[in-house]
Design an enzyme around this catalytic site. Structure first.
Site, mmCIF file in Angstrom:
data_model
loop_
_atom_site.group_PDB
_atom_site.id
_atom_site.type_symbol
_atom_site.label_atom_id
_atom_site.label_comp_id
_atom_site.label_asym_id
_atom_site.label_seq_id
_atom_site.Cartn_x
_atom_site.Cartn_y
_atom_site.Cartn_z
ATOM 1 N N GLY A 105 0.697 -1.108 0.032
ATOM 2 C CA GLY A 105 -0.162 0.179 0.019
ATOM 3 C C GLY A 105 0.789 1.260 0.141
ATOM 4 N N VAL A 121 2.345 2.781 2.516
ATOM 5 C CA VAL A 121 3.306 2.598 3.378
ATOM 6 C C VAL A 121 4.413 1.635 2.676
ATOM 7 C CG1 VAL A 121 4.288 2.135 5.531
ATOM 8 C CG2 VAL A 121 2.156 3.677 5.306
ATOM 9 N N ASP A 176 1.201 -9.102 -1.701
ATOM 10 C CA ASP A 176 -0.179 -8.502 -1.137
ATOM 11 C C ASP A 176 -1.238 -9.479 -1.605
ATOM 12 O OD1 ASP A 176 -1.297 -5.209 -0.743
ATOM 13 O OD2 ASP A 176 -2.735 -6.940 -1.288
ATOM 14 N N ARG A 232 -3.786 -4.828 -7.241
ATOM 15 C CA ARG A 232 -2.782 -3.687 -6.753
ATOM 16 C C ARG A 232 -1.298 -4.317 -7.198
ATOM 17 N NH1 ARG A 232 -3.378 -0.927 -1.094
ATOM 18 N NH2 ARG A 232 -3.829 1.087 -2.157
ATOM 19 N N ALA A 269 2.998 10.895 18.086
ATOM 20 C CA ALA A 269 3.368 11.931 16.931
ATOM 21 C C ALA A 269 2.107 12.351 16.205
ATOM 22 C CB ALA A 269 4.428 11.233 16.051
ATOM 23 N N PHE A 293 -0.172 14.668 18.341
ATOM 24 C CA PHE A 293 0.405 16.166 18.461
ATOM 25 C C PHE A 293 0.353 16.871 16.843
ATOM 26 C CE2 PHE A 293 2.895 17.002 22.516
ATOM 27 C CZ PHE A 293 2.371 15.724 23.089
ATOM 28 N N CYS A 321 -4.198 8.594 8.900
ATOM 29 C CA CYS A 321 -3.381 8.259 9.964
ATOM 30 C C CYS A 321 -4.225 9.147 11.216
ATOM 31 C CB CYS A 321 -2.172 8.759 10.066
ATOM 32 S SG CYS A 321 -1.201 7.375 9.337
ATOM 33 N N ARG A 328 -8.485 8.785 1.814
ATOM 34 C CA ARG A 328 -8.957 8.389 2.997
ATOM 35 C C ARG A 328 -9.023 9.540 4.152
ATOM 36 N NH1 ARG A 328 -4.993 3.435 3.956
ATOM 37 N NH2 ARG A 328 -3.576 4.844 2.797
ATOM 38 N N ARG A 340 -8.291 26.384 1.505
ATOM 39 C CA ARG A 340 -7.018 26.258 1.940
ATOM 40 C C ARG A 340 -5.914 27.418 1.827
ATOM 41 N NH1 ARG A 340 -5.369 21.021 3.427
ATOM 42 N NH2 ARG A 340 -6.822 19.335 2.479
HETATM 43 C C1 UDX Z 1 0.699 11.881 8.610
HETATM 44 C C2 UDX Z 1 1.882 12.293 9.549
HETATM 45 O O1 UDX Z 1 2.624 13.553 9.006
HETATM 46 C C3 UDX Z 1 2.958 11.088 9.167
HETATM 47 O O2 UDX Z 1 4.432 11.508 9.822
HETATM 48 C C4 UDX Z 1 2.686 9.761 9.478
HETATM 49 O O3 UDX Z 1 3.446 8.787 9.082
HETATM 50 C C5 UDX Z 1 1.252 9.642 8.730
HETATM 51 O O4 UDX Z 1 0.322 10.803 9.067
HETATM 52 P P1 UDX Z 1 -0.083 12.152 6.322
HETATM 53 O O5 UDX Z 1 -1.435 11.667 6.766
HETATM 54 O O6 UDX Z 1 0.303 11.626 4.962
HETATM 55 O O7 UDX Z 1 0.863 11.996 7.376
HETATM 56 O O8 UDX Z 1 -0.202 13.785 5.750
HETATM 57 P P2 UDX Z 1 0.010 15.185 6.541
HETATM 58 O O9 UDX Z 1 1.031 15.973 5.981
HETATM 59 O O10 UDX Z 1 0.323 14.739 8.148
HETATM 60 O O11 UDX Z 1 -1.387 15.919 6.739
HETATM 61 C C6 UDX Z 1 -2.535 15.576 7.412
HETATM 62 C C7 UDX Z 1 -3.753 16.218 6.928
HETATM 63 O O12 UDX Z 1 -3.477 17.677 7.839
HETATM 64 C C8 UDX Z 1 -3.947 16.750 5.602
HETATM 65 O O13 UDX Z 1 -5.169 16.578 5.327
HETATM 66 C C9 UDX Z 1 -3.348 17.983 5.553
HETATM 67 O O14 UDX Z 1 -3.844 18.874 4.559
HETATM 68 C C10 UDX Z 1 -3.882 18.644 6.831
HETATM 69 N N1 UDX Z 1 -3.057 19.807 7.292
HETATM 70 C C11 UDX Z 1 -1.698 19.381 7.471
HETATM 71 C C12 UDX Z 1 -3.391 20.959 7.756
HETATM 72 O O15 UDX Z 1 -4.517 21.259 7.434
HETATM 73 N N2 UDX Z 1 -2.627 22.083 8.073
HETATM 74 C C13 UDX Z 1 -1.387 22.101 8.334
HETATM 75 O O16 UDX Z 1 -0.668 23.056 8.573
HETATM 76 C C14 UDX Z 1 -0.858 20.532 8.004
HETATM 77 P P1 ADP Z 2 -1.146 1.850 4.215
HETATM 78 O O1 ADP Z 2 -1.463 3.259 4.062
HETATM 79 O O2 ADP Z 2 -1.130 1.418 5.843
HETATM 80 O O3 ADP Z 2 -0.045 1.278 3.592
HETATM 81 P P2 ADP Z 2 -2.948 0.358 2.063
HETATM 82 O O4 ADP Z 2 -4.527 0.119 2.559
HETATM 83 O O5 ADP Z 2 -2.673 1.416 1.432
HETATM 84 O O6 ADP Z 2 -2.542 0.894 3.730
HETATM 85 O O7 ADP Z 2 -2.146 -0.742 2.029
HETATM 86 C C1 ADP Z 2 -2.687 -2.037 2.821
HETATM 87 C C2 ADP Z 2 -2.250 -3.153 1.729
HETATM 88 O O8 ADP Z 2 -2.420 -4.372 2.636
HETATM 89 C C3 ADP Z 2 -3.508 -3.336 1.010
HETATM 90 O O9 ADP Z 2 -2.932 -3.428 -0.386
HETATM 91 C C4 ADP Z 2 -4.161 -4.760 1.302
HETATM 92 O O10 ADP Z 2 -4.574 -5.443 0.225
HETATM 93 C C5 ADP Z 2 -3.092 -5.552 2.070
HETATM 94 N N1 ADP Z 2 -3.224 -6.691 2.893
HETATM 95 C C6 ADP Z 2 -4.381 -6.473 3.876
HETATM 96 N N2 ADP Z 2 -4.431 -7.529 4.445
HETATM 97 C C7 ADP Z 2 -3.439 -8.421 3.938
HETATM 98 C C8 ADP Z 2 -3.044 -9.946 4.212
HETATM 99 N N3 ADP Z 2 -3.596 -10.401 5.100
HETATM 100 N N4 ADP Z 2 -2.086 -10.244 3.301
HETATM 101 C C9 ADP Z 2 -1.313 -9.610 2.381
HETATM 102 N N5 ADP Z 2 -1.699 -8.286 2.125
HETATM 103 C C10 ADP Z 2 -2.622 -7.735 2.813
#
Ligand code: UDX
Ligand code: ADP
Length: 464
Positions: A10, A12, A33, A38, A215, A218, A268, A338, A442
């Site tokens: 995915g 990550v 996966d 995918r 993290a 915060f 997240c 998401r 924004r």
């Molecule tokens: C976050 C963390 O930053 C990252 O370290 C962790 O691993 C996963 O979660 P992410 O969700 O990818 O990352 O995006 P991030 O840049 O943190 O933004 C999150 C949300 O906050 C977005 O919707 C962004 O638009 C919003 N945001 C961010 C604001 O509205 N204002 C800001 O100043 C910063």
């Molecule tokens: P993230 O943002 O945490 O990376 P995603 O939803 O983008 O989350 O990715 C998670 C991936 O893990 C998906 O592609 C999903 O198909 C895969 N997955 C979930 N359960 C299993 C499993 N049991 N075995 C292998 N892959 C899996």
């Protein structure tokens, strides 16, 4: 030669493994996966994850030391180090619904590892998990049929989407939690190929798990704090961007993550805070739970407030009015939607009977409809007739900013894509209904220039 397997391809797992393969040519990386589509996309020219700079790295390593497949058991058998990088969405059913993490995918993975593994393996939790998940993973693994032995490590990912490649290249820190120093050292050695050892922090398992939730809590709290102040700015004639700049110069506060917005999204922030809330409640810490829950409530308020302001400004009705929605991803430079604020704003506008022309540079058309369907459906996943009709008839997904704005009464900016700043606003203005409104969720546009063209501009936390 070290062999790494990553379960879960995915947002990550994909970028992280691509970076490890790129920086460690002698390490063999196999990403697996259950989702065949995918995996096919990872092997194609159009990756399933849009992330600046990712394609180049994947293309350079694919077929060399980076492989994507669905051969999960084989990958587990061959690997020395197994990363678990599957999704852990918020539970939608049963105890803890709406708060606790759904760990069924993690558990399924752990069981599969236990079944397929032989010898000794290092299992690394990469997904964000509630504290003490490693305990459960360890217990499942210890029931391995083949007498395999395991070390479990926690190595939470701190990359942000949209900047994943630069975050991975030059991380503020890499965090590795574990019990067995030898296993920790093995993973440290992988990252030390390109990350300064001083930046590789090692802790116990539970500190590592909790650090990731903390993290994100915060960071989200900073956004909710400045968004709370944005509401106050709007009624006092203060300007939230000026306030943010002024407080950000205080080195104890710092300038980052103080951008007022229509609300935070992403996979997240909300999930991790709700997780933290659930954890606190589980341990009877009700005040602590309430404290963190307020960060999410403030975010809900900010999203709802944005739509209310739009409706109020447009003479208290948007019924039958065409509205241009620019941006649907939860932030720029990603195709991820998401928990995007856009889904909530669009739902609320649809329920006001507005007609939406939605444009996002990277989000797939079908994704937009699916997100709206998922949000508007009831617990059984069914849409009522009215909502179905709204999604079918009132949602138009289009290919450009121009197409979205044509004939519209208003433009709402919901994602901060760079291309929105350079749109041809003179031409767009001439094609819109008058008065032509812009709601900059924004604060990215040049509001004075837009006013000169003739737009009525509304922004977050500042009078225009
Ligand atoms: C976050 C963390 O930053 C990252 O370290 C962790 O691993 C996963 O979660 P992410 O969700 O990818 O990352 O995006 P991030 O840049 O943190 O933004 C999150 C949300 O906050 C977005 O919707 C962004 O638009 C919003 N945001 C961010 C604001 O509205 N204002 C800001 O100043 C910063
Ligand atoms: P993230 O943002 O945490 O990376 P995603 O939803 O983008 O989350 O990715 C998670 C991936 O893990 C998906 O592609 C999903 O198909 C895969 N997955 C979930 N359960 C299993 C499993 N049991 N075995 C292998 N892959 C899996």
């Amino acid at each position: 030669m070290t062999k790494i397997c990553c379960i879960g391809a995915g947002y990550v797992g994909g970028p992280t493994m691509a970076m490890i393969a790129h920086k460690c040519p002698k390490v063999e990386v196999h990403v697996v996966d259950i989702n065949q589509a995918r995996i096919d996309a990872w092997n194609s020219d159009v990756l399933p994850v849009y992330e600046p700079g990712l394609y180049e790295i994947v293309a350079a390593c694919r077929g060399k030391n980076l492989k994507f497949s669905t051969a999960i058991d084989q990958a587990i058998r061959e690997a020395d180090i197994i990363f678990i990088s599957v999704n852990t969405p918020t539970k939608t059913f049963g105890a803890g619904a709406g708060r606790a993490a759904n760990l069924e995918y993690i558990e399924r993975c752990a069981r599969r590892i236990a079944e397929s593994a032989h010898g000794h393996k290092i299992v690394v939790e990469k997904s964000t998990l509630p504290v003490r998940t490693a305990e459960a993973v360890k217990r499942i693994l210890s029931a391995s049929a083949n007498g395999a032995t395991f070390d479990v490590l926690s190595n939470p990912e701190f990359l942000a989407e949209g900047t994943a490649i630069s975050d991975l290249l030059d991380p503020d820190r890499v965090l590795i939690g574990g019990e067995n120093p030898a296993a920790i050292e093995r993973l440290v050695d992988v990252y030390a190929h390109w990350v300064d050892r001083k930046k590789i922090l090692t802790t116990n398992l539970w500190s590592s798990e909790l650090s990731k939730l903390t993290a994100n809590a915060f960071l989200a709290q900073r956004v909710s704090s400045i968004n709370a102040i944005s509401a106050l700015c709007e009624v006092t004639e203060a300007n939230v961007d000026e306030v943010a700049a002024a407080i950000g110069t205080d080195s104890r506060i710092g300038p980052k993550f103080l951008k007022a917005s229509v609300g935070f999204g992403g996979s997240c922030f909300q999930k991790d805070i709700l997780n933290l809330v659930y954890l606190c409640e589980h341990y009877g810490l009700h005040e602590v739970a309430e404290y963190w829950e307020q960060v999410v409530k403030m975010n809900d308020y900010q999203k709802a407030r944005f739509t209310r302001n739009m409706v109020k400004t447009m003479f208290n009705t948007v019924s039958g009015k065409r509205l241009a929605i620019w941006g649907f991803a939860f932030k720029k430079d990603t195709n991820d939607t998401r928990e995007s604020a856009a889904i909530y704003v669009c739902r609320d506008l649809l329920r006001e009977n507005a007609i939406l022309n939605i444009y996002d540079p990277k989000v797939a058309h079908e994704q937009i409809r699916n997100d709206l369907r998922d949000l508007m459906a009831n617990e059984a996943g069914e849409l009522n007739q009215l909502d179905r009709r709204l999604i079918d008839n009132n949602v138009h997904v289009v290919e450009s900013t121009q197409a979205a704005a044509s004939g519209a009464h208003a433009i709402a900016i919901l994602t901060e894509w760079d291309e929105f700043k350079t749109a041809d606003f003179e031409r767009i203005y001439s094609q819109m209904q008058k008065p032509a409104f812009i709601f900059d969720g924004r604060n990215i546009l040049d509001h004075q220039a837009l006013k000169q063209i003739g737009f009525e501009v509304h922004a977050i936390g500042r009078r225009v």
